[in-house]
Design an enzyme around this catalytic site. Sequence first.
Site, PDB file in Angstrom:
ATOM      1  CG  HIS A 198     -11.211  -6.756   6.173  1.00  0.00           C
ATOM      2  ND1 HIS A 198     -10.204  -7.178   6.983  1.00  0.00           N
ATOM      3  CD2 HIS A 198     -10.834  -7.099   4.908  1.00  0.00           C
ATOM      4  CE1 HIS A 198      -9.262  -7.762   6.254  1.00  0.00           C
ATOM      5  NE2 HIS A 198      -9.616  -7.726   4.992  1.00  0.00           N
TER       6      HIS A 198
ATOM      7  CD  GLU B 150      -1.957  -2.347   1.214  1.00  0.00           C
ATOM      8  OE1 GLU B 150      -0.845  -2.712   1.636  1.00  0.00           O
ATOM      9  OE2 GLU B 150      -2.866  -3.158   0.965  1.00  0.00           O
TER      10      GLU B 150
END
Lengths: 330, 333
Positions: free
Chosen positions: B137, B68
């Site tokens: 999440h 990321e």
Amino acid sequence: MDPSPETLLDLHRRMVRIRHFEEAAGRLAEQNRLPGFLHLYVGEEAVAAGVCANLDDDDQISSTHRGHGHLVAKGGDYGAMMAELMGNATGYCGGKGGSMHICDLDLGMLGANGIVGGGVPIAVGAGFANKYRGSDRVSVVFFGDGASNIGAFHEAANMAAALSLPVLFVCENNEYGEFTPRDRTMAITDVVDRAAGYGMPGAIVDGMDVVAVWEAANEAVSRARRGEGPSFIEAKTYRFYNHHGVQTLGMKYRSDDELEQWKQRDPIELFEDRLAAAGVLDADGAQAVHAAAEADIEAAIAFAEESPLPDPDSLLVDVYTQAAYSGATA
Amino acid sequence: MTPPTDTEERRIAYGAAFTEGLAQMMAADPTVFVAGEDVGRAGGVCGSFRGLNDRFGDMRVVDTPISEQAIVGLGTGAAVSGLRPVVDLMFMDFILVAMDQIVNQAAKLKYMFGGKATLPMTITTSAGAGLSAAAQHSQSLEAMLCHIPGLKVVMPSNPYDAKGLLISCIRDDNPTVFVKHKRLLGLKGEVPEDPYEVPLGAASTVRSGDDVTVVTYGRMVHEATSAANALASEGIECDVIDLRTLQPLDMDTVIQSAQRTSRVAVVHEAVRFGGLGGEIASQIAEEAFDYLDAPIERVGAPFSPVPFSPALEKEWVPNAEMIGERIRALAAA
Ligand SMILES: Cc1ncc(C[n+]2csc(CCOP(=O)(O)OP(=O)(O)O)c2C)c(N)n1
Ligand SMILES: [Mg+2]
């Protein structure tokens, strides 16, 4: 070192217990009886079993989103696991964590992880604590080929080596990160090549051969216990089911042929053939191990299904620890 | 929110509207490319990038490693070098892995360089709870991003805005963060086929009423609207404002409504403490205190990580019933 017959039987039992747990979880998920994401470990059993058979309850492991196998291999309780997957109060995390956060700190299982690479530095921290205390405990970090691309892995690997910590890095190279093949996301074939860059010894093992995994882990764990620092094992393996859930055949990102070829090398079947040939365990004996695991899983499902849901009042419990400082712990 | 009249009505899903807007920007501007995990061959884990790799090739629809920091860095470096990147971070929880690149680098380069750098980069991601995806999440972290000078942040509530805001983000010369809600991906609505912009920084009033102003965004627009519709039968009429862009905030629309209704509730899915509701409430208090007949109400998630079990998660995510209760109390206050 060659594994003793007891070790061989232990390895077999660990693999079988993982397989039955995962198959049952997959069935329940397909019947919509499990909420959330489910990343199954079927096909990769030899890795968790071969490594964890070298560990004591006091040794720690950190795990991944694909974490059930690691916990079963570390001695996890089927009932508490199944209840957690269902989101019930009797689950390992009281229903707060689910599949991706399943853990058992009493068994040194520091948690599955929803963040790729998230567990790597944590295992290094556990390794630091072990060295700090002068104990001969070791910590093991399981992580995927995909996770070896994230910064957290590289920082933690370097730190473990720089501080000479008793940590074993176990890369489960199943050739895919989600739906993208490894060769699209790294220019090397063997993840273990990275170990050299951090000054760690590394080895590649056949991740479908539980004895090979056990032997490599045995050496690396002994090395760490002797205070000689971290090592790296890359296990070449494959997941038999989809990235999450079960469905496999007809998936576009990998071919049915490839899947079938890997299934020919099912780690449990390979090992059972070998055990029979060595006269350690015949087909009936193996069947009995499967039957026992199956009975346990049925009992675990029944336990989980009869378990209460978490009390809504527990929502705000455990955001913080409430206990006051009570002086130095050991 | 009126679409151009020369377009026939066409209903497509929120996710498809995103894909269509992106494809149109890529077709129109060769400097636009996409990079992210699984966005190429796989078409994205939620299908939001489906078909783009086939159409535009590997160089413009890039499958990245799980990295990321490097994904956002790739976007930042490419943007200052003249491209117009769209980088995807899959789920909003994962932006935390890239926070240095977003906050210390992308957001600040232009300012630190005395205005010399231009960063036309769009970061796309998906937020939201309610799918038992658990604590890592499911988060809504927009307040963290809105706190950072240099970033723009949007969270569309419907397919029309999803396409129009995405196009505006891509065309904007600043780093923008485009946040989908996972549970809206399948929501269908009217979306014109031709490209159009929904301007950044403009709220829309999705329901009108004179009793209470409800300020919200993202998926909570739907929960708040159904709460408002139910309250109408009790004689409580709400203005429901969909902010659409969270940075910059369209406070003019909010203040005007607050001055008319004298009662305001701010509703978001994010944790209430430290959420955008606090900023909005204090701006209303600064600008329209004399108009208010009651303290400003804030509805948001309780102060805990998102729990996994559906039994707990349904208590965690604000819903129409919870929102309705608070608005009813506010109307009576
Ligand atoms: C920081 C972060 N980025 C992306 C994801 C989404 N994600 C979940 S699993 C996964 C693939 C992981 O691949 P690998 O490490 O090889 O493990 P495998 O699933 O193959 O066991 C990705 C990208 C995530 N959970 N966390
Ligand atoms: Mg993998």
